[in-house]
Every structure is written in C-alpha cells, then in structure tokens.
Design an enzyme around this catalytic site. Sequence first.
Site, PDB file in Angstrom:
ATOM      1  N   GLU A 222     -26.040 -54.415  37.180  1.00  0.00           N
ATOM      2  CA  GLU A 222     -27.281 -53.947  36.171  1.00  0.00           C
ATOM      3  C   GLU A 222     -28.591 -54.663  36.438  1.00  0.00           C
ATOM      4  OE1 GLU A 222     -24.146 -54.194  34.892  1.00  0.00           O
ATOM      5  OE2 GLU A 222     -23.597 -52.238  35.217  1.00  0.00           O
TER       6      GLU A 222
ATOM      7  N   ASP B  88     -17.263 -49.248  30.780  1.00  0.00           N
ATOM      8  CA  ASP B  88     -16.147 -49.551  30.022  1.00  0.00           C
ATOM      9  C   ASP B  88     -15.935 -48.925  28.748  1.00  0.00           C
ATOM     10  OD1 ASP B  88     -16.013 -51.677  31.931  1.00  0.00           O
ATOM     11  OD2 ASP B  88     -16.624 -53.061  30.575  1.00  0.00           O
TER      12      ASP B  88
ATOM     13  N   ASP C  82     -19.594 -53.693  41.002  1.00  0.00           N
ATOM     14  CA  ASP C  82     -19.503 -53.799  39.646  1.00  0.00           C
ATOM     15  C   ASP C  82     -20.742 -54.925  38.984  1.00  0.00           C
ATOM     16  OD1 ASP C  82     -18.674 -53.529  36.919  1.00  0.00           O
ATOM     17  OD2 ASP C  82     -17.203 -54.724  37.097  1.00  0.00           O
TER      18      ASP C  82
HETATM   19  C1  GLC Z   1     -16.391 -54.823  33.858  1.00  0.00           C
HETATM   20  C2  GLC Z   1     -15.904 -53.560  34.462  1.00  0.00           C
HETATM   21  C3  GLC Z   1     -14.584 -53.522  34.576  1.00  0.00           C
HETATM   22  C4  GLC Z   1     -13.933 -54.465  35.166  1.00  0.00           C
HETATM   23  C5  GLC Z   1     -14.148 -55.825  34.575  1.00  0.00           C
HETATM   24  C6  GLC Z   1     -13.715 -56.882  35.344  1.00  0.00           C
HETATM   25  O1  GLC Z   1     -15.823 -55.110  32.496  1.00  0.00           O
HETATM   26  O2  GLC Z   1     -16.810 -52.454  34.003  1.00  0.00           O
HETATM   27  O3  GLC Z   1     -14.185 -51.870  35.227  1.00  0.00           O
HETATM   28  O4  GLC Z   1     -12.495 -54.174  35.181  1.00  0.00           O
HETATM   29  O5  GLC Z   1     -15.592 -55.987  34.568  1.00  0.00           O
HETATM   30  O6  GLC Z   1     -14.061 -57.060  36.657  1.00  0.00           O
END
Ligand code: GLC
Length: 813
Positions: free
Chosen positions: A401, A489, A398
């Site tokens: 980017e 998200d 995650d």
């Molecule tokens: C980001 C991710 C989400 C995750 C959060 C906490 O917002 O896109 O899926 O739950 O981070 O890690």
Amino acid sequence: MPELRFQPAAGLRGHRPGEPGAVLLDLEGVAVSVAIACDSSVRLRAAPSALAPDDSEAVGLLPWRPSPAEPFAEDDGRILLAFDGPEGAATVVIEPEPFAVQVRDRDGQSLARLSGLAFEPGGAGRIALDAHPNEHFFGFGEKTGRLDKRGSELRMRCRDANIQLDSDPLYVSIPFFLGFGHKAQVPQARGVLLHAIAPSRFDVARADPERVVMETLAGGIDVTIFPGPSPADVLRRFTGWVGRTPLPPLWALGHHQSRWSYRTEREVRALAREYRRRAIPTDAIHLDIDYMDGYRVFTWDARRFPQPKRLLRDLASEGFRVVTIIDPGVKVDPGYAVFREGRGKDVFCRRDDRSLYTLRVWPKDAALPDFNRPEVRQWWGEQHEPLLAAGVAGIWNDMNEPAGWDKDVRLGRLMVPYRFQDTTRLRQADPVDPTRSVPHEHVRNIYGQQECRATRTWLEAAAPDRRAFVLSRSGYAGIQRFAAIWTGDNASRWSQLRLSLPMLMNLSLSGVAFCGADIGGFAWNCTPELYARWIQIGALYPFARTHSMLWVRRQEPWRFGRRVEAIARRALELRMRLLPYLYGLFRESERIGAPVWRPLFYEFPEDEQSVGVDDEVMVGPALLAAPILEKGARARDVYLPPGVWISLDDDARYTGPRQVRILAPLERVPLFVRGGAVLPTRSPTRHVGETPSEPLVLEVFPGADSETEVVEDDGESTDYRSGAFARTALRVRDRAGGRLRLELGPREGRFAVPNRRVRAVFHAALPPRQVYLDARPLTPGSTLPGFSWADGRVEVFFEDDGHARSIELDPAP
Ligand code: GLC
C-alpha cells in the site's frame, strides 16, 4: 483527507482547440480541457492554473485514444464538441455561466452533467455529477458494505486495515463507479473514473441525493464518463482505457492453498502429499514470509528450505505450482546484497531532507523502492531471477500500500504492529517526470500497482512464452493488467463470508476480473460449518485461494473432519469440472473487459428486482450461485430473475422472476443454470496438468435458444495470442414440444485437439423417442455413437473429430 475549503471556478472566459479531440477552456485562470475519445468516452481535466501533462500512461493505463472532434461556439455562448464513430457517439455541451459540462448520446439524451468545479489553494479539487433519483452506484473498487453505494461516503487511500464490516478505505483504491438505474423502465448504465493517484473522496448522493461529489487531494481534476447503455458497454469502454485481465495460465484458475506460513520444506511436502493422497483438487501452494531468510525478500532460509530447486521440482512432478510472497520493504542490512545493491543504485525512497526513508515491517527496518522510476522497476524485476530459476511459478505482492508501522506494541503475550505510519516526509519520483520528486501522498495510490507492473513486466520479458501470475493486495484502476487481487485480511466470521459477495462483485465491476477473498477467513479460528459453506462459494470465486493467519486453526480441508473434507473435495471438483466454462469467461474478460463475477442486474438489466440482490452472484452469463451465508441455515430464499432456471444438482426446473425456498443441507450449495445455456465442462482431476478422462462434456440446459463457444489451448503459453487456440461454436435450439437441438460448429483455429469421445448431457429432458446425430438416428447404448436416458437426463456420446455436428432430441409424444 483533511477538511478542505473550496473556491468555485469562475464562468467560461474563452476557449481554443486543444489536443486532438479536445477543447481548452479558460475559467479565469482555471484551465480545463474537455476531450472525446474515439470510443465516445468524455474526459474533463482541470487545474487551478495550468494543466499538468497527462500522467495516465506513465502510471500504467493504456494510451487515451483521441477522436477527431473539433469544438465550435454557439450564439448563446455555449461550446459544443461532438463525435460520431463506429464505437459510439457523444456530444458535449459546455455551459458557460455557471460552468457545467453536459454529455449527450447519439439521440440527444443526457448521459451526465458535471458541475460545481472548485479548487482549494493547496491544490485539492472538487467536481459534482448529477445523479438521477433511480440511480444506484456500484464499483468503487474494494469496498465493504452493501453492493449499492448510494448514500455512502467513500475514501480512496490505499491502506493496510483489517477488514471490519465498515472499514474504509482498504488496500485497493479504484476511483471508478458504475451508475445504473431505470429511467421510465429503460435500463441505463454509465461509468465514471476520477483518475486521481492521490487520495480522493466520494460523497455518493449522501449529502444531496441528486449529486455525487468527488474530491481529490492533489493533481487537479481528471474525470471520464464512459457511456453505456448496458453495464457491459461501460466495462468494455472503461477497461479499454485502463486495461484488462490477461488470460491467466490454467493452473492459476485451480485452487490455491496458502497459510502464514508453511514454515519448512517438510511441512510443504507433507501438505502436498495429503492433498494428493486425499484426491482433493489443488494446483498451487503459496509460501508466506517464513520461507525467507529473516524476511529478506528474494532469499530462502537455508535451514528450513535448504534446496528450493529440488523441492519445487518434486512438487511440480506432483502437479503443484509454488507462489512466493514478496513484500516491497527491503531489510536495511548492509550485509544483505539486495539492500546493498539497491542503496548503491539509489533505488530507495527518501525523506524531504534526502535521508533514507525506512518503515517497520516484518524484517524490522525496511527501505522502499521507488517504483515510479522505470530503472527501479527494471532493477526490482531483475531481483526475481533466482526465484524464477528455482522454479517459482508466481509472485504474491503483499504489504504494497505500502504498509508498515511506526512501532510494535505489546498486546497480552504478543507484540503487534501499531498501524500508524507517518508518510508526511516521504517523497517519490513524479511518474511523468521521474527526475522530479513529489510528496508520496500525491502518488500513494499507485505504489502497489507500480510494484506489480515491475514484477509482471519483468516476468513476461524473462519468460515471454509463458503467462505470468502475480497476485497483489494493493492496486489502482487498471491493476488487473498486472495482477490478480485478493481482498486482504478478512476474518473467519459468517458476516465476512457474506461480505465477500458484494465486495467481489464491486471489485469485478471495477475492472478486476481475477479476484477472490481468503477462503475460510484469515484471522480467527474457522469452524467446520463455516469452512464448508465458505469453500462451497469460494470454489467459485474467480480467484480461489484458502489462506489463514499465524496462530489460528489450520485450514486444510481435512482439519475439519471427514464430512467437511468430503464437502471441500466436492466443491473443488466442481471448480475443476467447470474449468472450461471459467476459462471461456477469462478469455471474454481479456477480450472485452467482462467480469467473471457479475451481480444479477449485469445479466438482467431490464429486471428492476435484480438491482438490489447482493447475496447471489452470476458466475458468467449462465450460472447463478446462491450460497448459504448463515450459521445453521439449511435452506434459503433464492431470487431467480426472468427466464428458465435449472437446479444444477437435481435438474429441478423453475421459471423466474420468482422467489423460491431452496433446501440446502450442509452438503448442498444452491446453484442454478440459466435455461438455454451450454456449460462446457471436463471430468475433475487432482490438478490441471492431469489428463481428464473426459476432456469435454457439454452440459445442455433447455429453456431458450443460445449461442456460445468453447475455446481450448495449451493453457500455459502465450501462443494463443497468435492464433494457437481451437474454437468451437455451440448453438442450442429449443423447439416446441421438448425438441432440442445442439449444434457444434467446425473447430477453428490453430491448436491441435486430438480426436476424442465427447459426451453431451441434456438436463431436465423428456424421455426421447429418437435421438439423431447429424440427422441419423442413434441406437441406445454407450458404444460410439450412442445415447442413454435416465433420471430425466439424455446423454449422447459421439466422436469429436473437429467437424461440425448436430444432435437432436425428439421426445416421445
Ligand atoms: C499480511 C497479508 C497476509 C499475510 C501476512 C504475512 O497480513 O495480508 O495475507 O499472510 O501479511 O505475510
């Protein structure tokens, strides 16, 4: 991207042969190379001075496969480059003044015309592609909005942005599109990749309805045309270069349950127990950031997860795999081994003044590994060793980017990130020559991809006999080689459920077969009705994961009452039943780059009406899903393309093309099977590791002839790559008067399948006068072999020992 001032390139001044299959052109200082690949794709690279070395392999694409084409000059000054081979043919005509490049197919038909090459003194480049008036534009990776992107302006710069209905850009940047339309009723598809790892911009026939204009911020112009004629041909060629989705382990095709966060071992155990107690099929549990010690990646919180190995072993015995989140940001903390070692080995990105670059993420200040350096990728991979040893089955990448923020701001009671991140002074290694550094912005769009490449490469090396599972939020063209993608998200809103269809279809057309959106929505509270409708279609996403945010209502099926729980169970059981079919689709994807989720026009290119449909989806060639996407709706109009369609729940038969109104009480999701199809299915189990009572049920839908196959293997290891799979060819013959024949070819391959009882279900069938197995009449009854007839279905039971079989239904006159 800032507004740029472009200088058009001059006309052609000279040419000479370049690399194999290529011609080098001189446009008064502007260098251009035009090349044909042996699959007939045509690539144009251009730069304001000299051409930089090809970076495609260095950023994770597969080798470009040159053809032996050689240029020759015509009397009128045009240069020709032509190639005709077993995988396709292309002729390139280079027009000298004004400079333009035309691509033609074997019949001399124009496939593409590139013109308007221009550069800006800072290194940005621009080129235009002619668009025909009937052409529609799809793909472009992860985009909001409608399926057809004609008339829009799209940007590519990987970015952490909550998905709003019009957010652009988002986390993934795939500067690839599929042009598709009918020219004099003949469907024509072509693909275009603007290979640019720097941010780019597309004007999709917006300023000028007859041109797609493409701009890159840096790195010159590198654009490739992938000929059709069908969308499938384009995808085969495109993914033949950027890479395909490796066959996932079977468990990864099951349902995944996630939440930010399941915070303690107790909570995780209780979750697993509930799933099993309630017999709701689920294969994976995801651990979000709170499993870690203070958001330090590759650690566990010793209090909340005191014995991860034991926990994971216990979960495994219940058939749950665990996927852990890993963000790229490494907490700046001299007491933390990963940071200390990383700094010692100089793995982190620096600013232009050589100071350590840090950004604010969950652990406060964090340093970013520079994944453009091979030794850093190796180092990063090695950090996964303890997770693998603890029994972690997959990695969720995650915030890659990369995402972070400059500061936190107060919003009511909460401190939330202020999502501006200044990367102007951030530098990274040049992927082609990692000893050189370049501005991060010039290579930004591969940051996440390079992280996934590091992760997957290491996982595969550490456990070579096991298929890896990596999930990513960010990616570039070819991300599918390394990771599945979820769309980030989203929110628990009806509009976002609706959006997930075009979004996932376009992502699929961009090469990412293994993709999904957070089922139920990430932000905000989901309602029971929305959850019910979401899981009904989410269970058919190629990647099916429920996930939700901190603070919001819990999103396990039983949180929404008994009725909705039953709906979720049924939806996930359907996914389980369809696994053999889905698995076959993923094999196709690995073999020829076909997407699992397909817009209707992909399957019905002749049918002009299919082009605009973006609230229905084809799951592979045989299953059409028309989910309910509106609050309160208990019916919807469904467009059925040409051919016979049979409703999956009541066997009602329709003939397309037509629009039908389908009733859909909360329990029902409108699903239709294409006439002639055989869906290989299995009986549902609570997870893929459980032995199904019926490992193979062949569901036959009359209406046309067809040929397909069912492939079986161990679902987990990489042995299938060396032939350890079993393949059975299936043929349906639909004869006049309702006579139906199903043929199973002899089982081939090196995977042992035990003898078993197989059931063939003929849907929407007439009452049979006689049923034959291998030309011998069967007696009614469930003894083996036998058959039964009820409610318009004929069921035939037989012993499958790997030999060829034929079943024939002879209806009563
Ligand atoms: C980001 C991710 C989400 C995750 C959060 C906490 O917002 O896109 O899926 O739950 O981070 O890690």
